[in-house]
Design a protein around this motif. Structure first.
Motif, mmCIF file in Angstrom:
data_model
loop_
_atom_site.group_PDB
_atom_site.id
_atom_site.type_symbol
_atom_site.label_atom_id
_atom_site.label_comp_id
_atom_site.label_asym_id
_atom_site.label_seq_id
_atom_site.Cartn_x
_atom_site.Cartn_y
_atom_site.Cartn_z
ATOM 1 N N UNK A 275 3.418 5.060 -9.489
ATOM 2 C CA UNK A 275 1.990 4.812 -9.689
ATOM 3 C C UNK A 275 1.317 4.333 -8.402
ATOM 4 N N UNK A 276 2.084 3.673 -7.555
ATOM 5 C CA UNK A 276 1.544 3.103 -6.312
ATOM 6 C C UNK A 276 0.984 4.194 -5.399
ATOM 7 N N UNK A 277 -0.162 3.917 -4.794
ATOM 8 C CA UNK A 277 -0.789 4.869 -3.881
ATOM 9 C C UNK A 277 -0.924 4.256 -2.483
ATOM 10 N N UNK A 278 -0.825 5.098 -1.493
ATOM 11 C CA UNK A 278 -1.057 4.672 -0.114
ATOM 12 C C UNK A 278 -2.554 4.507 0.131
ATOM 13 N N UNK A 279 -2.891 3.619 1.041
ATOM 14 C CA UNK A 279 -4.282 3.501 1.477
ATOM 15 C C UNK A 279 -4.361 3.885 2.951
ATOM 16 N N UNK A 280 -5.553 3.851 3.500
ATOM 17 C CA UNK A 280 -5.766 4.190 4.906
ATOM 18 C C UNK A 280 -5.434 3.012 5.818
#
Length: 403
Positions: A196-201
């Motif tokens: 579920x975890x997403x990368x950010x910028x």
């Protein structure tokens, strides 16, 4: 009772139809605004940092950073007009790792936790709207990431403002089973949090996004409690177990709680190693916080008697939206310090037009450049942010037994 409403055409609408229409229209406008700022295939990116900013983030002298560049050590800076050097956030992290690996440094430039250090889970709470929870959680997460910590930002608020700040519009970009609910739900559709975890910028900053789906946990938990299988885990342990499954990947988790004391907030408080209560120094806000503390104490005592973990490394009150020239606010801050002593952070977060203006374009102050504001306004707000977040970073290091 007749609940139909008239509208300009002269006909009648049921209130749920009217509210639904307004929601769809507003959502469409927000999506159009987002696409105007960030084209469909684009994602938010982070600006480069000047050599002075980079040196400050790493904790070295700007002259030493220039010398490393001239000697070809570490990543090469980008050179702009007038020979101005700048570094990406990836470059800054690479410089930290280079300095730590060189063996010449007398200190660690990467603050990541050692094998014996436990994961820090900082829960940002208060059920009074406008207390600055999301602003605090966003800036704290980004500050820690910029300073080398591996951070997971967890959006527990169904309104999902933290997610929106990081480029995810909840009704368009976050689908079914893509919030924390997917990892703590009670049925067979439960997923691994890692999926579920997403990368950010931001290098070092990941996100568990939120949306309205999180309310399902508030609705399903009472049913689960009434028909609970003795072999099943209690609701207040589910979030803790989900975070434990990814603990090796992070140093700090920052949780933005919803503005209510429900099952989601209780779960966050049970998973926390530290609690940060945001409070605006006005009488009504402090009275609301008093009720929040009474309810929290009563509910957590019940959870504790059922086996919940109530051991915290620290708890602090953060004064937010503070105006130093406001006499009544100063009296309220003095009152809080007299009541709670060291539990009130030394530094307050100032009320700032710079932070408000940055929020209009879904950005934090760490994302915008100084030239977009009056220098004094920007510097004053940045100093306040760095002071508050630096004090929290000190509490994190103290919990790990570091000076």
């Amino acid at each position: 009772m007749d609940i139909s409403l008239s509208h300009p055409a002269g006909s009648f609408r049921q209130i749920h139809e009217l509210v639904g229409q307004h929601a769809r229209e507003l959502s469409s406008k927000l999506q159009a605004h987002r696409l105007q700022l960030f084209p469909p295939e684009a994602r938010k990116t982070l600006r480069p940092f000047s050599s002075t900013e980079a040196a400050k983030l790493i904790g070295i002298n700007d002259g030493y950073l220039r010398r490393l560049s001239l000697e070809g050590k570490g990543p090469e800076p980008q050179v702009g007009p007038g020979g101005r050097r700048s570094y990406s956030v990836e470059d800054i992290q690479a410089l930290r790792l280079y300095l730590d690996a060189s063996g010449k440094a007398e200190r660690r430039y990467s603050p990541r936790r050692s094998p014996g250090d436990h994961l820090q889970v900082i829960t940002v709470v208060n059920f009074k709207g406008g207390s600055g929870k999301t602003t605090t959680a966003a800036h704290l997460s980004q500050y820690l990431a910029l300073n080398g910590y591996r951070v997971l930002a967890l959006d527990l608020d169904p309104q999902a403002s933290l997610s929106a700040l990081h480029g995810y519009q909840p009704e368009f970009d976050v689908g079914e089973n893509e919030t924390l609910y997917g990892a703590i739900r009670y049925d067979g559709a439960r997923r691994d949090l890692r999926d579920i975890i997403r990368k950010t910028y931001f290098t070092n900053l990941d996100l568990v996004p939120g949306n309205i789906e999180l309310m399902e946990f508030e609705h399903e938990t009472p049913k689960a409690l009434m028909g609970r299988d003795p072999a099943d885990t209690m609701f207040f342990t589910r979030m803790d177990a989900a975070l434990a499954s990814v603990a090796d990947s992070y140093d700090v988790v920052v949780v933005d709680c919803p503005p209510q004391l429900g099952f989601l907030t209780l779960s966050a408080l049970c998973a926390a190693t530290a609690v940060l209560v945001t409070v605006h120094p006005q009488m009504l806000d402090v009275m609301s916080m008093c009720q929040f503390l009474i309810m929290t104490s009563d509910l957590l005592s019940v959870v504790a008697s059922a086996g919940g973990n109530m051991s915290y490394d620290w708890m602090r009150y953060l004064v937010t939206r503070y105006e130093p020239g406001d006499g009544p606010q100063n009296q309220m801050v003095s009152f809080m310090r007299a009541m709670f002593g060291d539990h009130v952070l030394n530094y307050p977060m100032l009320k700032s037009t710079a932070i408000s203006d940055a929020g209009i374009t879904k950005q934090t102050l760490y994302e915008v450049t100084r030239d977009q504001f009056t220098r004094s306004t920007y510097d004053r707000a940045m100093e306040a942010l760095d002071n508050v977040n630096g004090e929290i970073a000190q509490l994190i290091r103290a919990a790990w037994g570091r000076a």
